[in-house]
Scaffold this active site. Structure first.
Site, short mmCIF file in Angstrom:
data_model
loop_
_atom_site.label_atom_id
_atom_site.label_comp_id
_atom_site.label_asym_id
_atom_site.label_seq_id
_atom_site.Cartn_x
_atom_site.Cartn_y
_atom_site.Cartn_z
CB SER A 146 164.07 35.31 52.74
OG SER A 146 162.50 34.12 52.65
CE1 TYR A 160 166.62 33.57 48.52
CE2 TYR A 160 164.57 32.63 50.12
CZ TYR A 160 165.40 33.42 48.78
OH TYR A 160 164.78 35.00 49.56
P1 NAP Z 1 166.00 40.56 42.27
O1 NAP Z 1 164.38 41.20 42.28
O2 NAP Z 1 166.10 38.95 41.45
O3 NAP Z 1 166.96 41.58 42.26
C1 NAP Z 1 168.66 40.33 42.04
C2 NAP Z 1 169.13 41.51 42.92
O4 NAP Z 1 170.64 41.21 43.28
C3 NAP Z 1 169.63 42.35 41.23
O5 NAP Z 1 170.43 43.53 41.48
C4 NAP Z 1 170.91 41.11 40.86
O6 NAP Z 1 171.33 41.86 40.09
C5 NAP Z 1 171.06 41.48 42.34
N1 NAP Z 1 172.15 40.08 41.86
C6 NAP Z 1 171.96 38.53 41.52
N2 NAP Z 1 173.09 37.84 42.12
C7 NAP Z 1 173.82 38.77 42.18
C8 NAP Z 1 175.54 38.74 42.12
N3 NAP Z 1 176.46 37.53 42.79
N4 NAP Z 1 176.27 39.30 42.13
C9 NAP Z 1 175.76 40.82 42.92
N5 NAP Z 1 174.83 41.34 42.77
C10 NAP Z 1 173.85 39.66 42.59
O7 NAP Z 1 165.89 40.14 43.57
P2 NAP Z 1 165.03 40.75 44.90
O8 NAP Z 1 163.81 40.15 44.81
O9 NAP Z 1 164.91 41.82 45.16
O10 NAP Z 1 165.50 39.76 46.33
C11 NAP Z 1 166.74 40.70 47.23
C12 NAP Z 1 167.10 40.12 48.26
O11 NAP Z 1 165.69 40.12 48.95
C13 NAP Z 1 167.35 38.79 47.58
O12 NAP Z 1 168.76 38.87 49.17
C14 NAP Z 1 166.14 37.66 48.39
O13 NAP Z 1 166.80 36.46 48.71
C15 NAP Z 1 165.33 38.46 49.10
N6 NAP Z 1 164.11 38.46 49.29
C16 NAP Z 1 163.20 38.31 48.55
C17 NAP Z 1 162.09 38.12 48.45
C18 NAP Z 1 160.83 38.12 47.49
O14 NAP Z 1 159.87 37.87 47.50
N7 NAP Z 1 161.40 38.86 46.62
C19 NAP Z 1 161.32 37.23 49.85
C20 NAP Z 1 162.39 37.14 50.77
C21 NAP Z 1 163.84 37.48 50.97
P3 NAP Z 1 171.21 42.21 38.82
O15 NAP Z 1 170.05 43.18 38.09
O16 NAP Z 1 172.89 42.39 37.72
O17 NAP Z 1 171.25 40.78 37.90
#
Ligand code: NAP
Length: 252
Positions: A146, A160
């Protein structure tokens, strides 16, 4: 590389960035193992989309903070789809936002469990399966970090941001360690992207609008825009790229 469609394991593939990566990978010629923790129906919808795009795909439940679940994910993916060539190390959480002083130790610990310990253990398992020196097909690992690793996320979730700094360091060392094993390792670092992660971390509905003016491109990213960078990193077009970090953050 294998002759047939390469197999990719996407952790946290049921929603958000992981779901978009799974769908795009399927459309671009990969077979996809979609991991999820709790949202089985969402994962099955992603699998259906992957199959509609012509891929073989399966949903596999597993908590990526738990070593036994990690091993089981790779075992099931290999049994269902064949030798694993790529990992998208995506599952991650922020925990409820607050200053560090106000944060619950349990929130901090569970975030580090998945974002750092889990990510490293998942990468370890992938290294063992993909390595050409261990009989695997060779391929790549894409770690999802991130821009928070550089900004630090003060007053929101410094733990985080620190966890994503660890992800960046993991890529640096592992890319060098695994080069002789035929595995490229890279980081994709998203900026603010429109997924559920924000509303799950804070009840502050105005937060996204307050951040938007600070993004040079003046908008929040879409998961599909992050997925393009991730699938590029896995592709043969990135065959000479390893140890790199690609920010996909609207210029931030
Ligand atoms: P999200 O929409 O909250 O989705 C999270 C995903 O991770 C879901 O599929 C969830 O599964 C799964 N998950 C969470 N904890 C888990 C665990 N312990 N074991 C297996 N699966 C797990 O998140 P996102 O925004 O797509 O983020 C994805 C990645 O991108 C993360 O690493 C986050 O830090 C990074 N990121 C996101 C952003 C942003 O702005 N969105 C920015 C920078 C980086 P369930 O559906 O079953 O709950």
């Amino acid at each position: 590389m294998v002759d047939s469609r390469p197999v990719v394991v996407v952790t946290g593939g049921s929603r958000g960035i992981g779901a978009a990566v799974s769908r795009l990978a399927a459309a671009r010629g990969f077979d996809v193992a979609v991991n999820y923790r709790s949202e089985a129906e969402a994962a099955e919808r992603v699998v259906a989309d992957c199959r509609a795009a012509g891929a073989r795909a399966c949903a596999i439940q597993g908590d990526m903070a738990v070593q036994a679940d990690i091993v089981a994910l790779f075992d099931k993916a290999a049994a269902e789809l064949g030798p694993i060539a790529h990992l998208v190390n995506n599952a991650g959480v922020t925990g409820k936002s607050s200053t560090l002083a106000e944060a619950s130790p349990d929130v901090i610990r569970s975030s580090i469990d998945i974002n750092v310990t889990g990510v490293i253990l998942v990468a370890r398992e992938a290294a063992r399966r993909i390595s050409t020196r261990r009989g695997g097909p060779g391929g790549s690992i894409v770690n999802i970090s991130s821009v928070a690793a550089e900004f630090g996320s003060p007053n929101e979730y410094v733990w985080y941001a620190a966890s994503k700094g660890a992800v960046d360091s993991l890529t640096i060392g592992l890319s060098k360690e695994l080069a002789p094993d035929g595995i490229r390792v890279n980081t994709v670092a998203p900026g603010m992207t429109m997924t559920d992660i924000h509303e799950r971390s804070t009840e502050d509905a105005g937060r996204i609008e307050r951040i938007r003016p600070h993004i040079p491109l003046q908008r929040i990213g879409e998961p599909e825009e992050i997925a393009e960078a991730v699938v590029f990193m896995m592709s043969d077009a990135a065959s000479y790229i390893s140890g790199a970090k690609l920010k996909v953050s609207g210029g931030r």
